[in-house]
Design a protein around this motif. Structure first.
Motif, PDB file in Angstrom:
ATOM      1  N   ALA A  90       0.859  -1.191   0.000  1.00 40.07           N
ATOM      2  CA  ALA A  90       0.000   0.000   0.000  1.00 40.07           C
ATOM      3  C   ALA A  90       0.894   1.239   0.000  1.00 40.07           C
ATOM      4  O   ALA A  90       1.746   1.377   0.869  1.00 40.07           O
ATOM      5  N   VAL A  91       0.685   2.119  -0.968  1.00 35.09           N
ATOM      6  CA  VAL A  91       1.502   3.339  -1.033  1.00 35.09           C
ATOM      7  C   VAL A  91       0.557   4.537  -0.982  1.00 35.09           C
ATOM      8  O   VAL A  91      -0.068   4.888  -1.987  1.00 35.09           O
ATOM      9  N   GLY A  92       0.401   5.120   0.214  1.00 39.83           N
ATOM     10  CA  GLY A  92      -0.527   6.238   0.321  1.00 39.83           C
ATOM     11  C   GLY A  92      -0.814   6.610   1.756  1.00 39.83           C
ATOM     12  O   GLY A  92      -0.056   6.272   2.675  1.00 39.83           O
ATOM     13  N   GLY A  93      -1.952   7.289   1.948  1.00 37.07           N
ATOM     14  CA  GLY A  93      -2.395   7.679   3.278  1.00 37.07           C
ATOM     15  C   GLY A  93      -3.251   6.583   3.900  1.00 37.07           C
ATOM     16  O   GLY A  93      -3.260   5.427   3.443  1.00 37.07           O
ATOM     17  N   GLY A  94      -3.996   6.958   4.923  1.00 38.16           N
ATOM     18  CA  GLY A  94      -4.836   6.000   5.630  1.00 38.16           C
ATOM     19  C   GLY A  94      -5.820   5.303   4.708  1.00 38.16           C
ATOM     20  O   GLY A  94      -6.096   4.106   4.870  1.00 38.16           O
ATOM     21  N   SER A  95      -6.324   6.032   3.729  1.00 37.87           N
ATOM     22  CA  SER A  95      -7.335   5.428   2.851  1.00 37.87           C
ATOM     23  C   SER A  95      -6.763   4.268   2.048  1.00 37.87           C
ATOM     24  O   SER A  95      -7.395   3.211   1.923  1.00 37.87           O
ATOM     25  N   VAL A  96      -5.578   4.461   1.493  1.00 39.74           N
ATOM     26  CA  VAL A  96      -4.969   3.400   0.686  1.00 39.74           C
ATOM     27  C   VAL A  96      -4.572   2.219   1.583  1.00 39.74           C
ATOM     28  O   VAL A  96      -4.790   1.058   1.237  1.00 39.74           O
ATOM     29  N   ILE A  97      -4.029   2.535   2.767  1.00 40.87           N
ATOM     30  CA  ILE A  97      -3.599   1.444   3.655  1.00 40.87           C
ATOM     31  C   ILE A  97      -4.826   0.675   4.175  1.00 40.87           C
ATOM     32  O   ILE A  97      -4.842  -0.556   4.178  1.00 40.87           O
ATOM     33  N   ASP A  98      -5.868   1.402   4.579  1.00 45.42           N
ATOM     34  CA  ASP A  98      -7.106   0.727   5.000  1.00 45.42           C
ATOM     35  C   ASP A  98      -7.672  -0.102   3.849  1.00 45.42           C
ATOM     36  O   ASP A  98      -8.158  -1.222   4.053  1.00 45.42           O
ATOM     37  N   GLY A  99      -7.618   0.475   2.649  1.00 47.13           N
ATOM     38  CA  GLY A  99      -8.119  -0.240   1.465  1.00 47.13           C
ATOM     39  C   GLY A  99      -7.346  -1.534   1.264  1.00 47.13           C
ATOM     40  O   GLY A  99      -7.921  -2.587   0.989  1.00 47.13           O
ATOM     41  N   ALA A 100      -6.028  -1.466   1.434  1.00 46.17           N
ATOM     42  CA  ALA A 100      -5.190  -2.666   1.270  1.00 46.17           C
ATOM     43  C   ALA A 100      -5.576  -3.739   2.281  1.00 46.17           C
ATOM     44  O   ALA A 100      -5.604  -4.934   1.978  1.00 46.17           O
ATOM     45  N   LYS A 101      -5.903  -3.295   3.507  1.00 45.23           N
ATOM     46  CA  LYS A 101      -6.294  -4.255   4.545  1.00 45.23           C
ATOM     47  C   LYS A 101      -7.589  -4.975   4.149  1.00 45.23           C
ATOM     48  O   LYS A 101      -7.722  -6.191   4.325  1.00 45.23           O
ATOM     49  N   TYR A 102      -8.522  -4.200   3.608  1.00 41.89           N
ATOM     50  CA  TYR A 102      -9.787  -4.809   3.160  1.00 41.89           C
ATOM     51  C   TYR A 102      -9.522  -5.794   2.024  1.00 41.89           C
ATOM     52  O   TYR A 102     -10.015  -6.930   2.034  1.00 41.89           O
ATOM     53  N   VAL A 103      -8.735  -5.365   1.047  1.00 38.24           N
ATOM     54  CA  VAL A 103      -8.453  -6.227  -0.116  1.00 38.24           C
ATOM     55  C   VAL A 103      -7.757  -7.514   0.355  1.00 38.24           C
ATOM     56  O   VAL A 103      -8.090  -8.613  -0.096  1.00 38.24           O
ATOM     57  N   ALA A 104      -6.828  -7.365   1.299  1.00 35.54           N
ATOM     58  CA  ALA A 104      -6.080  -8.526   1.792  1.00 35.54           C
ATOM     59  C   ALA A 104      -7.001  -9.551   2.438  1.00 35.54           C
ATOM     60  O   ALA A 104      -6.833 -10.763   2.253  1.00 35.54           O
ATOM     61  N   ALA A 105      -7.987  -9.064   3.188  1.00 30.87           N
ATOM     62  CA  ALA A 105      -8.912  -9.982   3.863  1.00 30.87           C
ATOM     63  C   ALA A 105      -9.973 -10.514   2.896  1.00 30.87           C
ATOM     64  O   ALA A 105     -10.273 -11.715   2.887  1.00 30.87           O
ATOM     65  N   ALA A 106     -10.518  -9.622   2.070  1.00 24.63           N
ATOM     66  CA  ALA A 106     -11.606 -10.026   1.163  1.00 24.63           C
ATOM     67  C   ALA A 106     -11.123 -11.034   0.123  1.00 24.63           C
ATOM     68  O   ALA A 106     -11.874 -11.911  -0.306  1.00 24.63           O
ATOM     69  N   ALA A 107      -9.844 -10.920  -0.278  1.00 28.59           N
ATOM     70  CA  ALA A 107      -9.319 -11.824  -1.306  1.00 28.59           C
ATOM     71  C   ALA A 107      -9.222 -13.264  -0.794  1.00 28.59           C
ATOM     72  O   ALA A 107      -9.173 -14.205  -1.569  1.00 28.59           O
ATOM     73  N   LYS A 108      -9.213 -13.428   0.512  1.00 30.04           N
ATOM     74  CA  LYS A 108      -9.127 -14.782   1.090  1.00 30.04           C
ATOM     75  C   LYS A 108     -10.472 -15.240   1.643  1.00 30.04           C
ATOM     76  O   LYS A 108     -10.539 -16.231   2.358  1.00 30.04           O
ATOM     77  N   TYR A 109     -11.522 -14.493   1.336  1.00 33.06           N
ATOM     78  CA  TYR A 109     -12.835 -14.822   1.874  1.00 33.06           C
ATOM     79  C   TYR A 109     -13.771 -15.207   0.727  1.00 33.06           C
ATOM     80  O   TYR A 109     -13.868 -14.469  -0.260  1.00 33.06           O
ATOM     81  N   ASN A 110     -14.436 -16.335   0.876  1.00 30.26           N
ATOM     82  CA  ASN A 110     -15.349 -16.782  -0.176  1.00 30.26           C
ATOM     83  C   ASN A 110     -16.730 -16.232   0.063  1.00 30.26           C
ATOM     84  O   ASN A 110     -17.578 -16.877   0.645  1.00 30.26           O
ATOM     85  N   GLY A 111     -16.955 -15.015  -0.340  1.00 20.61           N
ATOM     86  CA  GLY A 111     -18.260 -14.391  -0.136  1.00 20.61           C
ATOM     87  C   GLY A 111     -18.120 -12.919  -0.432  1.00 20.61           C
ATOM     88  O   GLY A 111     -17.084 -12.474  -0.930  1.00 20.61           O
ATOM     89  N   GLU A 112     -19.174 -12.159  -0.127  1.00 22.32           N
ATOM     90  CA  GLU A 112     -19.130 -10.716  -0.344  1.00 22.32           C
ATOM     91  C   GLU A 112     -18.170 -10.079   0.663  1.00 22.32           C
ATOM     92  O   GLU A 112     -18.335 -10.261   1.873  1.00 22.32           O
ATOM     93  N   GLY A 113     -17.217  -9.296   0.176  1.00 21.02           N
ATOM     94  CA  GLY A 113     -16.255  -8.655   1.066  1.00 21.02           C
ATOM     95  C   GLY A 113     -16.914  -7.772   2.111  1.00 21.02           C
ATOM     96  O   GLY A 113     -16.461  -7.671   3.252  1.00 21.02           O
ATOM     97  N   TRP A 114     -18.002  -7.108   1.719  1.00 25.74           N
ATOM     98  CA  TRP A 114     -18.691  -6.189   2.647  1.00 25.74           C
ATOM     99  C   TRP A 114     -19.163  -6.901   3.915  1.00 25.74           C
ATOM    100  O   TRP A 114     -19.279  -6.296   4.981  1.00 25.74           O
ATOM    101  N   ASP A 115     -19.412  -8.238   3.800  1.00 27.11           N
ATOM    102  CA  ASP A 115     -19.824  -9.018   4.979  1.00 27.11           C
ATOM    103  C   ASP A 115     -18.806  -8.882   6.111  1.00 27.11           C
ATOM    104  O   ASP A 115     -19.167  -8.934   7.294  1.00 27.11           O
ATOM    105  N   ILE A 116     -17.540  -8.745   5.744  1.00 24.37           N
ATOM    106  CA  ILE A 116     -16.478  -8.651   6.762  1.00 24.37           C
ATOM    107  C   ILE A 116     -16.793  -7.504   7.717  1.00 24.37           C
ATOM    108  O   ILE A 116     -16.616  -7.618   8.929  1.00 24.37           O
ATOM    109  N   LEU A 117     -17.293  -6.394   7.176  1.00 26.04           N
ATOM    110  CA  LEU A 117     -17.607  -5.230   8.005  1.00 26.04           C
ATOM    111  C   LEU A 117     -19.029  -5.302   8.551  1.00 26.04           C
ATOM    112  O   LEU A 117     -19.276  -5.074   9.730  1.00 26.04           O
ATOM    113  N   LYS A 118     -19.953  -5.634   7.652  1.00 32.42           N
ATOM    114  CA  LYS A 118     -21.375  -5.589   8.021  1.00 32.42           C
ATOM    115  C   LYS A 118     -21.716  -6.662   9.052  1.00 32.42           C
ATOM    116  O   LYS A 118     -22.449  -6.421   9.995  1.00 32.42           O
ATOM    117  N   LYS A 119     -21.169  -7.865   8.840  1.00 32.26           N
ATOM    118  CA  LYS A 119     -21.475  -8.973   9.768  1.00 32.26           C
ATOM    119  C   LYS A 119     -20.387  -9.161  10.817  1.00 32.26           C
ATOM    120  O   LYS A 119     -20.400 -10.138  11.560  1.00 32.26           O
TER     121      LYS A 119
END
Ligand code: NZQ
Ligand code: ZN
Length: 381
Positions: A90-119
């Motif tokens: 991740a090369v950036g401010g908080g938004s890019v780093i937070d985004g990278a964290k989401y992508v890192a987790a969602a890419a290993k999850y078999n389902g909608e990424g938003w579930d990680i936050l919503k559920k």
């Protein structure tokens, strides 16, 4: 005092440190460089990354926006899956780093990424991350938190997992040179409020946490007062202070508030207010609303951070000093971005707080919806 504390992020601090990623990312790892709207192409950071990765197999994903959304990040998730990416840089401010964290987790999850936050799912696996910080503010570069938005539902939610904490964080203070003043001021305010969230609670006689928090607040205050005299030391001090304010240390073993952040997130989700500015809008009014339970710590802050003399109204004067500090940085303490209809805005914010299970906030859960309404009556112009 009882806690577990571990901060495994390796810090590479100082000028020229971007080059060190060559050795920090194993060459057998396939890398995705994730970045934002292109500031890194104008200030030479991108070129330094390209140079450092010359022996790596890498590709890129750009366009992560401030307050990153799943609508954009899910495209990066697809890229990570399709190309079997092993490491996200991740090369950036908080938004890019937070985004990278989401992508890192969602890419290993078999389902909608938003579930990680919503559920509020527990993360079982994630792609490894490293960070090159370009905006000192959030502390995201060495913590386990991430804040991601959903454009369709106008929600901004948080998730935490040690699995998404960056393996390393490169902090070269030279990146601050190209930041617009508005973003530098945002950085001071965000780091300031992070410290306050872990400090302005109730006395626990935590001498180390209190003392370190006061050191950070005094440093940030000084940086605000010398805003027009930015040199190498100034930039280095800001970068280190913002990092230390939210790397888990000062909050270990003590009560934490975070009500300002939770209400602030709703202002950003609904009206696009910059994160730090949402905090300055809420915090002074929240402190006034909660003054009795926070009086002792406000008095301590007044004496030890602002150098105020003791008096009956010391807590009140401390809140005023905080508010004056924001104004000195040209940061407003009332919401105007809702375009005028105050009652509608308050209703919308309260509705979202309820929908997100945030009906009781603060270190003693004493900030109820009724209190939120009273705070918003003052905070919304
Ligand atoms: O996208 P680019 O072109 O890179 O431009 C960015 C963006 O427009 C620009 N910028 C960044 N570095 C620059 C630069 N411009 C010139 N020179 C540079 N060196 O600055 C703009 C804002 O960037 P952004 O990343 O959005 O700012 P910030 O670091 O303040 O991050 C805010 C986000 O972090 C979340 C916030 O909610 C918000 O979404 N937070 C994350 C936390 C965490 N993970 O621990 C805690 C915080 O409380 C916060 O909630
Ligand atoms: Zn913050």
């Amino acid at each position: 005092m009882k806690f577990t504390y571990s901060n495994p992020t390796q810090i590479q601090f100082g000028q020229g440190q971007i080059a060190s990623i060559s050795d920090l990312i194993p060459t057998d790892q396939k890398v995705l460089v994730l970045y934002g709207g292109g500031s890194i192409k104008k200030n030479g950071v991108y070129d330094q990354v390209v140079d450092a990765l010359k022996d790596h197999d890498w590709q890129e994903f750009s366009g992560v926006q401030p307050n990153p959304t799943i609508q954009v990040l899910d495209k990066a998730v697809a890229q990570v899956k399709e190309h079997n990416i092993d490491f996200i840089l991740a090369v950036g401010g908080g938004s890019v780093i937070d985004g990278a964290k989401y992508v890192a987790a969602a890419a290993k999850y078999n389902g909608e990424g938003w579930d990680i936050l919503k559920k509020r799912l527990r993360i079982e696996d994630a792609v490894s991350i490293g960070a090159i910080l370009t905006l000192p503010a959030t502390g995201s570069e060495s913590n386990a938190g991430s804040v991601v938005s959903n454009e369709d539902t106008q929600e901004k939610l948080v998730f935490f997992s040690p699995l998404v904490q960056p393996k390393f964080a490169v902090m070269d203070p030279d990146v601050v040179k190209t930041l617009p003043s508005r973003q530098v001021a945002n950085g001071i305010v965000d780091a300031w409020v992070h410290t306050c969230e872990q400090y302005i609670t109730f006395p626990e006689n935590a001498l180390v946490q209190d003392g370190y928090s006061e050191a950070l607040l005094k440093a940030l205050k000084r940086l605000g007062e010398t805003f027009n005299e930015q040199d190498d030391q100034w930039r280095a001090n800001l970068m280190w202070a913002a990092n230390q304010a939210l790397n888990g240390l000062i909050g270990s073993g003590v009560a934490q508030d975070w009500a300002t952040h939770m209400i602030g997130h709703e202002l950003t989700a609904l009206y696009g207010v910059d994160h730090a500015r949402s905090l300055a809008i809420i915090q002074p009014w929240l402190l006034r609303n909660q003054i009795e339970s926070k009086r002792a710590k406000l008095e301590q802050m007044g004496r030890n951070v602002f150098g105020l003399q003791s008096s009956e109204d010391l807590a009140e004067r401390t809140i005023q000093a905080i508010e004056d500090f924001y104004h000195s940085l040209d940061v407003a303490t009332q919401l105007t971005e809702h375009n005028g209809d105050k009652a509608t805005a308050i209703d919308a914010i309260v509705k979202n707080l309820k929908a997100h299970g945030l009906a009781r906030l603060g270190e003693t859960q004493s900030v109820t919806i009724k209190h939120c309404r009273a705070i918003l009556e003052e905070a919304v112009a």
